[in-house]
Motif scaffolding. Structure first.
Motif, PDB file in Angstrom:
ATOM      1  N   GLY A 113       5.904   2.870  -1.493  1.00 54.75           N
ATOM      2  CA  GLY A 113       5.009   2.111  -0.628  1.00 54.75           C
ATOM      3  C   GLY A 113       5.651   0.818  -0.194  1.00 54.75           C
ATOM      4  O   GLY A 113       6.782   0.514  -0.579  1.00 54.75           O
ATOM      5  N   ASP A 172       6.243  -2.789   8.878  1.00 53.09           N
ATOM      6  CA  ASP A 172       6.607  -1.518   9.495  1.00 53.09           C
ATOM      7  C   ASP A 172       7.948  -1.692  10.214  1.00 53.09           C
ATOM      8  O   ASP A 172       8.582  -2.734  10.110  1.00 53.09           O
ATOM      9  CB  ASP A 172       5.531  -1.033  10.470  1.00 53.09           C
ATOM     10  CG  ASP A 172       5.219  -2.039  11.568  1.00 53.09           C
ATOM     11  OD1 ASP A 172       6.143  -2.723  12.051  1.00 53.09           O
ATOM     12  OD2 ASP A 172       4.037  -2.140  11.942  1.00 53.09           O
ATOM     13  N   ARG A 199       5.956   8.197   3.411  1.00 50.34           N
ATOM     14  CA  ARG A 199       5.836   8.261   1.954  1.00 50.34           C
ATOM     15  C   ARG A 199       6.397   9.582   1.429  1.00 50.34           C
ATOM     16  O   ARG A 199       6.209  10.640   2.016  1.00 50.34           O
ATOM     17  CB  ARG A 199       4.379   8.093   1.528  1.00 50.34           C
ATOM     18  CG  ARG A 199       3.434   9.166   2.055  1.00 50.34           C
ATOM     19  CD  ARG A 199       2.055   8.938   1.507  1.00 50.34           C
ATOM     20  NE  ARG A 199       1.113   9.923   2.031  1.00 50.34           N
ATOM     21  CZ  ARG A 199      -0.041  10.208   1.448  1.00 50.34           C
ATOM     22  NH1 ARG A 199      -0.397   9.600   0.335  1.00 50.34           N
ATOM     23  NH2 ARG A 199      -0.864  11.089   1.975  1.00 50.34           N
ATOM     24  N   LEU A 213       2.373   4.407   1.550  1.00 46.76           N
ATOM     25  CA  LEU A 213       2.578   4.577   2.989  1.00 46.76           C
ATOM     26  C   LEU A 213       1.957   5.883   3.459  1.00 46.76           C
ATOM     27  O   LEU A 213       2.629   6.880   3.692  1.00 46.76           O
ATOM     28  CB  LEU A 213       4.068   4.522   3.311  1.00 46.76           C
ATOM     29  CG  LEU A 213       4.722   3.174   2.997  1.00 46.76           C
ATOM     30  CD1 LEU A 213       6.227   3.270   3.106  1.00 46.76           C
ATOM     31  CD2 LEU A 213       4.182   2.096   3.931  1.00 46.76           C
ATOM     32  N   ALA A 214       0.625   5.882   3.591  1.00 52.66           N
ATOM     33  CA  ALA A 214      -0.102   7.098   3.917  1.00 52.66           C
ATOM     34  C   ALA A 214      -0.572   7.095   5.364  1.00 52.66           C
ATOM     35  O   ALA A 214      -0.888   6.058   5.911  1.00 52.66           O
ATOM     36  CB  ALA A 214      -1.320   7.231   2.996  1.00 52.66           C
ATOM     37  N   ALA A 215      -0.626   8.280   5.953  1.00 46.07           N
ATOM     38  CA  ALA A 215      -1.203   8.442   7.292  1.00 46.07           C
ATOM     39  C   ALA A 215      -1.306   9.924   7.580  1.00 46.07           C
ATOM     40  O   ALA A 215      -0.918  10.761   6.770  1.00 46.07           O
ATOM     41  CB  ALA A 215      -0.362   7.732   8.348  1.00 46.07           C
ATOM     42  N   PRO A 240       3.564   4.320   7.820  1.00 50.00           N
ATOM     43  CA  PRO A 240       2.715   5.400   7.326  1.00 50.00           C
ATOM     44  C   PRO A 240       3.275   6.773   7.693  1.00 50.00           C
ATOM     45  O   PRO A 240       3.738   7.002   8.802  1.00 50.00           O
ATOM     46  CB  PRO A 240       1.385   5.130   8.034  1.00 50.00           C
ATOM     47  CG  PRO A 240       1.358   3.653   8.204  1.00 50.00           C
ATOM     48  CD  PRO A 240       2.786   3.291   8.533  1.00 50.00           C
ATOM     49  N   THR A 294       0.848  -1.182   0.000  1.00 48.66           N
ATOM     50  CA  THR A 294       0.000   0.000   0.000  1.00 48.66           C
ATOM     51  C   THR A 294       0.883   1.232   0.000  1.00 48.66           C
ATOM     52  O   THR A 294       1.999   1.206   0.514  1.00 48.66           O
ATOM     53  CB  THR A 294      -0.895   0.060   1.256  1.00 48.66           C
ATOM     54  OG1 THR A 294      -0.070   0.066   2.426  1.00 48.66           O
ATOM     55  CG2 THR A 294      -1.842  -1.132   1.303  1.00 48.66           C
ATOM     56  N   THR A 344       8.145   9.867   9.981  1.00 49.65           N
ATOM     57  CA  THR A 344       7.521   9.019  11.002  1.00 49.65           C
ATOM     58  C   THR A 344       8.553   8.187  11.750  1.00 49.65           C
ATOM     59  O   THR A 344       8.542   8.116  12.984  1.00 49.65           O
ATOM     60  CB  THR A 344       6.476   8.083  10.376  1.00 49.65           C
ATOM     61  OG1 THR A 344       5.446   8.871   9.792  1.00 49.65           O
ATOM     62  CG2 THR A 344       5.862   7.156  11.418  1.00 49.65           C
ATOM     63  N   CYS A 361       2.897  13.886   4.472  1.00 45.90           N
ATOM     64  CA  CYS A 361       3.898  13.112   3.756  1.00 45.90           C
ATOM     65  C   CYS A 361       5.274  13.538   4.229  1.00 45.90           C
ATOM     66  O   CYS A 361       5.394  14.364   5.134  1.00 45.90           O
ATOM     67  CB  CYS A 361       3.772  13.334   2.248  1.00 45.90           C
ATOM     68  SG  CYS A 361       2.260  12.651   1.533  1.00 45.90           S
TER      69      CYS A 361
END
Length: 214
Positions: free
Chosen positions: A186, A190, A170, A27-29, A167, A25, A133, A41
């Motif tokens: 992506g 983790d 990205r 890597l969004a959050a 997340p 996926t 992150t 981002c």
């Protein structure tokens, strides 16, 4: 998957098909070094286009937001100038002239500001990834010219690694010393339980946008 296996068998050793332990996926959050309209981002690399200041991040970030700030709810620092995803995964953001300060340079954008890689990164090469992150993490290149199938579509020409990410990472940078290599696209897993991450080669983004790393 069976169809892909039949097609790739005919190509012999030139293609390798691997099944990830978990779905890949973007890597969004929420919450990060660069904040957009409801998304966050990581800044990849500061670049110059015809002498003007820009930065690179992930294309799926650029698709998600037109405006960017250096803090949540802060003053705008730039606007998405060009964005590509799927197919490839990079976005070019132009710094504004409104007097807002850009985000403080991360370890990666500082270390990798002097040059970009002009040849393919060899497999098994040691690399580092930086994202807002999880910070800086290291690993190795496990594959080149990879295609990843996201829900929104496929992205080709990616660099596969065993470097972890999470997340919000990205768009962040992949580098080796002072050499810029890629932008975080992506992955799966983790930095607690491991995983694998794929990167958009930065040279493709630079060439397409006529950009250089200062």
């Amino acid at each position: 998957m069976r169809r892909a296996a039949r097609v790739t068998r005919a190509l012999g050793d030139t293609v390798v098909v691997r099944r990830a332990a978990a779905p890949f996926t973007p890597l969004a959050a929420g919450g990060d070094a660069i904040w957009g309209s409801g998304v966050r981002c990581s800044l990849g690399f500061d670049v110059s286009v015809s002498g003007a200041p820009y930065f690179l991040t992930a294309g799926h970030c650029g698709n998600d937001s037109w405006n960017w700030s250096g803090t949540q709810g802060g003053q705008e620092i730039g606007q998405t100038f060009d964005s590509h995803f799927p197919g490839t995964d990079y976005a070019l953001v132009q710094y504004g002239d409104g007097g807002a300060d850009p985000p403080a340079p991360s370890t990666s954008t500082t270390a990798a500001s002097s040059r970009s890689l002009r040849r393919p990164t060899p497999t098994s090469a040691s690399v580092q990834r930086s994202g807002s992150t999880t910070g800086v993490h290291g690993g190795t290149v496990t594959g080149l010219d990879a295609t990843v199938n996201y829900q929104a579509g496929s992205v080709s020409g990616l660099i596969d690694t065993d470097v972890c990410a999470a997340p919000g990472d990205r768009g962040g940078s992949l580098f080796d010393g002072d050499t810029a290599i890629g932008l975080t696209s992506g992955g799966s897993g983790d930095c607690t339980f491991g995983g694998e991450t794929s990167f958009q080669p930065v040279t493709a983004a630079l060439a397409a946008e006529g950009a250089t790393i200062p």
